[in-house]
Each structure stands twice: as structure tokens, then as C-alpha cells.
Design an enzyme around this catalytic site. Structure first.
Site, PDB file in Angstrom:
ATOM      1  N   GLU A  62     -28.392-110.243  41.704  1.00 43.02           N
ATOM      2  CA  GLU A  62     -29.153-109.119  42.266  1.00 43.02           C
ATOM      3  C   GLU A  62     -30.637-109.436  42.440  1.00 43.02           C
ATOM      4  O   GLU A  62     -31.277-109.951  41.529  1.00 43.02           O
ATOM      5  CB  GLU A  62     -28.987-107.905  41.357  1.00 43.02           C
ATOM      6  CG  GLU A  62     -29.723-106.682  41.874  1.00 43.02           C
ATOM      7  CD  GLU A  62     -29.423-105.456  41.053  1.00 43.02           C
ATOM      8  OE1 GLU A  62     -28.246-105.048  41.008  1.00 43.02           O
ATOM      9  OE2 GLU A  62     -30.360-104.922  40.449  1.00 43.02           O
ATOM     10  N   ASN A 103     -30.746-104.946  45.818  1.00 45.17           N
ATOM     11  CA  ASN A 103     -30.859-103.613  45.247  1.00 45.17           C
ATOM     12  C   ASN A 103     -32.037-102.899  45.893  1.00 45.17           C
ATOM     13  O   ASN A 103     -33.174-103.345  45.782  1.00 45.17           O
ATOM     14  CB  ASN A 103     -31.044-103.695  43.727  1.00 45.17           C
ATOM     15  CG  ASN A 103     -30.837-102.345  43.043  1.00 45.17           C
ATOM     16  OD1 ASN A 103     -30.663-101.329  43.720  1.00 45.17           O
ATOM     17  ND2 ASN A 103     -30.849-102.346  41.727  1.00 45.17           N
ATOM     18  N   GLU A 136     -18.310 -97.737  42.241  1.00 52.91           N
ATOM     19  CA  GLU A 136     -18.816 -97.822  40.867  1.00 52.91           C
ATOM     20  C   GLU A 136     -18.445 -96.614  40.005  1.00 52.91           C
ATOM     21  O   GLU A 136     -18.541 -95.474  40.450  1.00 52.91           O
ATOM     22  CB  GLU A 136     -20.338 -97.957  40.921  1.00 52.91           C
ATOM     23  CG  GLU A 136     -20.994 -98.211  39.571  1.00 52.91           C
ATOM     24  CD  GLU A 136     -22.334 -98.903  39.743  1.00 52.91           C
ATOM     25  OE1 GLU A 136     -22.338-100.133  39.921  1.00 52.91           O
ATOM     26  OE2 GLU A 136     -23.364 -98.215  39.719  1.00 52.91           O
ATOM     27  N   LYS A 193     -20.888-104.229  35.136  1.00 55.42           N
ATOM     28  CA  LYS A 193     -22.259-103.933  35.547  1.00 55.42           C
ATOM     29  C   LYS A 193     -23.063-103.627  34.305  1.00 55.42           C
ATOM     30  O   LYS A 193     -22.846-102.612  33.650  1.00 55.42           O
ATOM     31  CB  LYS A 193     -22.227-102.742  36.516  1.00 55.42           C
ATOM     32  CG  LYS A 193     -23.586-102.282  37.009  1.00 55.42           C
ATOM     33  CD  LYS A 193     -24.179-103.258  38.006  1.00 55.42           C
ATOM     34  CE  LYS A 193     -23.968-102.818  39.431  1.00 55.42           C
ATOM     35  NZ  LYS A 193     -24.679-101.568  39.701  1.00 55.42           N
ATOM     36  N   LYS A 241     -19.842 -94.606  37.197  1.00 55.36           N
ATOM     37  CA  LYS A 241     -21.219 -94.425  36.714  1.00 55.36           C
ATOM     38  C   LYS A 241     -21.417 -92.980  36.286  1.00 55.36           C
ATOM     39  O   LYS A 241     -21.324 -92.076  37.108  1.00 55.36           O
ATOM     40  CB  LYS A 241     -22.159 -94.785  37.880  1.00 55.36           C
ATOM     41  CG  LYS A 241     -23.633 -94.721  37.613  1.00 55.36           C
ATOM     42  CD  LYS A 241     -24.397 -95.066  38.897  1.00 55.36           C
ATOM     43  CE  LYS A 241     -25.852 -95.315  38.669  1.00 55.36           C
ATOM     44  NZ  LYS A 241     -26.556 -95.614  39.955  1.00 55.36           N
ATOM     45  N   GLU A 268     -27.041-102.553  47.884  1.00 61.31           N
ATOM     46  CA  GLU A 268     -26.836-101.766  46.673  1.00 61.31           C
ATOM     47  C   GLU A 268     -27.827-100.603  46.574  1.00 61.31           C
ATOM     48  O   GLU A 268     -29.013-100.778  46.852  1.00 61.31           O
ATOM     49  CB  GLU A 268     -27.085-102.617  45.422  1.00 61.31           C
ATOM     50  CG  GLU A 268     -26.276-103.874  45.291  1.00 61.31           C
ATOM     51  CD  GLU A 268     -26.664-104.635  44.030  1.00 61.31           C
ATOM     52  OE1 GLU A 268     -26.090-105.708  43.806  1.00 61.31           O
ATOM     53  OE2 GLU A 268     -27.551-104.181  43.272  1.00 61.31           O
TER      54      GLU A 268
HETATM   55  O1  LIG Z   1     -25.582 -94.800  42.393  1.00 65.04           O
HETATM   56  P1  LIG Z   1     -26.058 -95.587  43.559  1.00 65.04           P
HETATM   57  O2  LIG Z   1     -27.415 -95.168  44.031  1.00 65.04           O
HETATM   58  O3  LIG Z   1     -25.018 -95.621  44.660  1.00 65.04           O
HETATM   59  O4  LIG Z   1     -26.257 -97.106  43.064  1.00 65.04           O
HETATM   60  C1  LIG Z   1     -25.166 -97.922  42.666  1.00 65.04           C
HETATM   61  C2  LIG Z   1     -25.673 -99.266  42.148  1.00 65.04           C
HETATM   62  O5  LIG Z   1     -26.320 -99.936  43.186  1.00 65.04           O
HETATM   63  C3  LIG Z   1     -26.616 -99.077  40.966  1.00 65.04           C
HETATM   64  O6  LIG Z   1     -25.879 -98.458  39.955  1.00 65.04           O
HETATM   65  C4  LIG Z   1     -27.200-100.387  40.448  1.00 65.04           C
HETATM   66  C5  LIG Z   1     -27.546-101.471  41.183  1.00 65.04           C
HETATM   67  N1  LIG Z   1     -28.027-102.452  40.393  1.00 65.04           N
HETATM   68  C6  LIG Z   1     -28.017-102.017  39.132  1.00 65.04           C
HETATM   69  C7  LIG Z   1     -28.372-102.678  37.959  1.00 65.04           C
HETATM   70  C8  LIG Z   1     -28.207-102.033  36.783  1.00 65.04           C
HETATM   71  C9  LIG Z   1     -27.715-100.717  36.739  1.00 65.04           C
HETATM   72  C10 LIG Z   1     -27.345-100.048  37.888  1.00 65.04           C
HETATM   73  C11 LIG Z   1     -27.485-100.702  39.100  1.00 65.04           C
END
Ligand SMILES: O=P(O)(O)OC[C@@H](O)[C@@H](O)c1c[nH]c2ccccc12
Length: 263
Positions: free
Chosen positions: A165, A186, A54, A116, A56, A216
Site C-alpha cells: 500500500e 490508498n 472488506e 488487513k 470492517k 483503496e
Molecule cells: O471503508 P473504505 O473507505 O471503503 O476503505 C476500505 C479500505 O481501503 C480501508 O479499510 C483501508 C485501506 N488501507 C488500510 C490500512 C489499514 C486499515 C484500513 C485500510
């Protein structure tokens, strides 16, 4: 109001601005010029653990994670490590993402791309496809059944893959009833932002064999990835640990091989 409700309210306000600039008809016209959506499912279903890496910059729970001045370069590094798909956060207010990030990544890599975001209207799904996304995320907790099904069907009709999700058993039942083939558990509860790593192991029991299972959030390295693989994950979706790693290519490759069997 839960955190999720607040995020969705901001997303709707930003959406209204874009909708005033580009009509839905104009978006639909753009679809004719976009290459057909790539299918990530064969890679997800192959033996071993797949990684969705991702892009992010920040999150409501962790604040600033990484600056990422060049999302395309980061995506290139993920692709070089063998990411089966790349997720690009496009939410602006809380995650500092944009559709421009998605478009830049699309131009740089041939890997399947996930938009996303907090998708609540058809317009956002059309936007995703027009920007070159191959997958969209639908968060069950943010949608009623009719909207979930409608957006799922629209995305499938556009040739896209939908990552649905969930965070608990009722949401999992709703995802399956909507026809989900790719389900993401998630670990983070988006209403409270708390992380519950045990949820994957609980929900995997409710998911049919033929559904592709994604773990996730909160995956900090190869040990977490290996643990989820052992619990039955086909795919891990990782943001923070990869954007903070000085060598994202090696980090993706290590997570893939942690699942037993490189693909
Ligand atoms: O940064 P992490 O803890 O690895 O998580 C990634 C991803 O799972 C997370 O960004 C996420 C999962 N579902 C979401 C829904 C909206 C925004 C963000 C997310």
C-alpha cells in the site's frame, strides 16, 4: 506522533501479548497443517474490474460502521456477489477486528483472503498464514525499506500474495523496489486520515503495466468504482459502502459490472 504511529504502537502492544502466549516456533509448526495459499492474481489480471470486499466494523476516521455479528455470513454474501478476494480487518483497538474473524471467514468461504492489519513483524505474517490468509497487506508508510523487503520476501516464500500500500510517489518507488506485483493506492493518508481521491490517477502513471493496480478507500458506490476502472484500476478495495449496504451480494456484483465486462 501521527495517527499511523499511534495505531502501530497499539498493534505492537497487542502483539506482545499474543507472542507471550504462542511462540514463533509453534506458529511455524501450525503452517504444516494449513492448505496452500490461494492465488488471487489470475482473477485480478482478467479483463474487467475485480472487487476486494472488506469485513470492517469500525475505523478511526468514521467510528462505528456496522456491527457484523457474523463475519462468515457477510463474507458468504460477498463471495456470492463475485468478490475476487475478501479482506478481513484484524486490528483490534481501532477497527474492532480479530484473527478469530479471519478464521471464521476462512472456514466459510473458498475465496482468497487478505489479512488487513498493520504488519510490522515476521510473527504477524506467520500468524496470517497460520489463520488461513492468502494475502497480507504491507503499508509502505509504516515500514523502513529493509523491513518492507523482509516481510515481502517472507510472505512470498510462504506462497502468499502481498498487497503493498502506497499514498505518494516516493512510497510507490519504494514499493516497486521491494518487488511489489500488487500495489494498492490508498486514497486515505494514514498519517492524517484525510481522503485524496485524485492520488490514484497520479500514481497510476508511475506504475508499470504488469503491476496489478488496486484503488483503496472512499469508494461509495458504482460511480466511484467505474471512475477508478476508467483511470486504470484492475481492482477496487471497498469496506464502508459494502458493510452498510443491506444487500452486499448485489452491491459487490454491481461494482464488478461497473468496470465494464463482468468476469
Ligand atoms: O471503508 P473504505 O473507505 O471503503 O476503505 C476500505 C479500505 O481501503 C480501508 O479499510 C483501508 C485501506 N488501507 C488500510 C490500512 C489499514 C486499515 C484500513 C485500510
Amino acid at each position: 506522533m501521527s495517527v499511523l504511529d499511534e495505531i502501530v504502537a497499539g498493534v505492537r502492544a497487542d502483539l506482545a501479548v499474543r507472542q507471550a502466549e504462542v511462540s514463533e516456533a509453534a506458529l511455524r509448526q501450525r503452517l504444516a497443517d494449513v492448505s496452500p495459499a490461494l492465488d488471487p492474481m489470475p482473477a485480478f489480471r482478467a479483463p474487467g474490474l475485480s472487487v476486494i470486499a472488506e469485513v470492517k466494523r469500525r475505523s478511526p476516521s468514521k467510528g462505528d460502521l456496522a456491527e457484523i455479528p457474523d463475519p462468515a455470513a457477510l463474507a458468504g454474501a460477498y463471495a456470492a456477489g463475485g468478490a475476487a478476494a475478501i479482506s478481513v480487518l484484524t486490528e483490534q483497538r481501532r477497527f474492532s477486528g480479530s484473527l478469530a474473524d479471519l478464521e471464521a471467514v476462512r472456514a466459510a468461504v473458498p475465496t482468497p483472503l487478505l489479512r488487513k492489519d498493520f504488519m510490522v513483524t515476521e510473527y504477524q505474517v506467520l500468524e496470517a498464514r497460520a489463520a488461513g490468509a492468502d494475502l497480507v497487506l504491507l503499508i509502505v508508510a509504516a515500514l523502513d525499506d529493509a523491513t518492507l523487503r523482509g516481510l515481502h520476501d517472507l510472505a512470498r516464500g510462504l506462497g502468499m500474495t502481498v498487497l503493498v500500500e502506497v499514498h505518494d510517489e516516493p512510497e510507490t518507488e519504494r514499493a516497486l523496489a521491494a518487488g511489489a506485483q500488487l500495489v494498492g493506492v490508498n486514497a486515505r493518508n494514514l498519517k492524517t486520515l484525510e481522503v485524496h481521491p485524485e492520488v490514484f490517477g497520479q500514481l497510476v502513471k508511475v506504475l508499470p503495466d504488469d503491476v496489478v493496480k488496486v484503488a483503496e478507500s472512499g469508494i461509495s458506490g458504482v460511480d466511484d468504482a467505474a471512475r477508478y476502472a476508467a483511470e486504470g484500476a484492475d481492482v477496487v478495495l471497498v469496506g464502508e459502502a459494502l458493510v452498510k449496504d443491506g444487500d452486499p451480494t448485489a452491491a459487490v456484483a454491481a461494482m464488478r459490472s461497473s468496470g465494464g465486462g463482468v468476469r
